[in-house]
Scaffold this active site. Sequence first.
Site, PDB file in Angstrom:
ATOM      1  N   HIS A 102       0.842  -1.200   0.000  1.00  0.00           N
ATOM      2  CA  HIS A 102       0.000   0.000   0.000  1.00  0.00           C
ATOM      3  C   HIS A 102       0.877   1.249   0.000  1.00  0.00           C
ATOM      4  CE1 HIS A 102      -2.245   3.206   2.361  1.00  0.00           C
ATOM      5  NE2 HIS A 102      -2.887   3.123   1.212  1.00  0.00           N
ATOM      6  N   SER A 103       0.641   2.155  -0.935  1.00  0.00           N
ATOM      7  CA  SER A 103       1.307   3.460  -0.979  1.00  0.00           C
ATOM      8  C   SER A 103       2.833   3.259  -0.955  1.00  0.00           C
ATOM      9  CB  SER A 103       0.814   4.320   0.181  1.00  0.00           C
ATOM     10  OG  SER A 103       1.232   5.652   0.073  1.00  0.00           O
ATOM     11  N   PHE A 104       3.526   3.802   0.053  1.00  0.00           N
ATOM     12  CA  PHE A 104       4.982   3.661   0.130  1.00  0.00           C
ATOM     13  C   PHE A 104       5.397   2.185   0.154  1.00  0.00           C
ATOM     14  CE2 PHE A 104       8.836   3.204   2.761  1.00  0.00           C
ATOM     15  CZ  PHE A 104       9.738   3.923   1.985  1.00  0.00           C
ATOM     16  N   LEU A 126      -1.471  -1.095  -4.174  1.00  0.00           N
ATOM     17  CA  LEU A 126      -2.673  -0.374  -3.761  1.00  0.00           C
ATOM     18  C   LEU A 126      -2.311   1.093  -3.534  1.00  0.00           C
ATOM     19  CD1 LEU A 126      -3.916  -2.922  -1.051  1.00  0.00           C
ATOM     20  CD2 LEU A 126      -4.495  -2.885  -3.475  1.00  0.00           C
TER      21      LEU A 126
END
Length: 210
Positions: A102-104, A126
């Site tokens: 997710h993200s980073f 994501l």
Amino acid sequence: VPGLLSELKLAVPWGYIAAKVWGSQQAPPVLCLHGWLDNASSFDRLIPLLPKDFCYVAMDFGGHGLSSHYSPGLPYYQENFVSEIRRVVAALKWKHFSIVGHSFGGAVGAMFSSIFPEMVNKLILLDTWPFPLDPKGIERVPTYRRGAIEYVLQVEASQKPRQVASPEEMLQRFMKNNSHVSEESARLLLQRGTTKVATGLTLNRDRRIA
């Protein structure tokens, strides 16, 4: 948390990496990587909705959640988190696995996949920003790195005690800084991201991570 099997502490040279496990450890493995300043509880509501025939391990990156902070003087670079993944899968004795990032965490997972492609079955991203191949993004790297280094030196030189807040103050502050996060999700992240002290709560994450 529905389906949660166990909590792990995996030894690393600076302490340990904490992780949460869902499902049988004999099932095909999936490593779940949280976003910047988040923790493994990011996946508490998602994993119970996913297929049950996998083993899901959500790790706290170093300096996040319940994982140990890096030793003084050691920076938090993206490459360090890639190395953490390699340490974690070695401790778990995984030869092949999939990644949900997710993200980073997606950016770190993508970097790991490019370095160790033979180990990664699937890479699922994501809400992850584009990989840093954009020339404009590369141009910003020196400015970002310079700011990050200066910030770490300032924090290490500061002797300020950790801030303590009441649970409600901590929740409101978190939601103000993360306006896209629901109150339910904020409470989940703060459960793993804070520690009770005599006068309230303190954040677990390393103050060098801004």
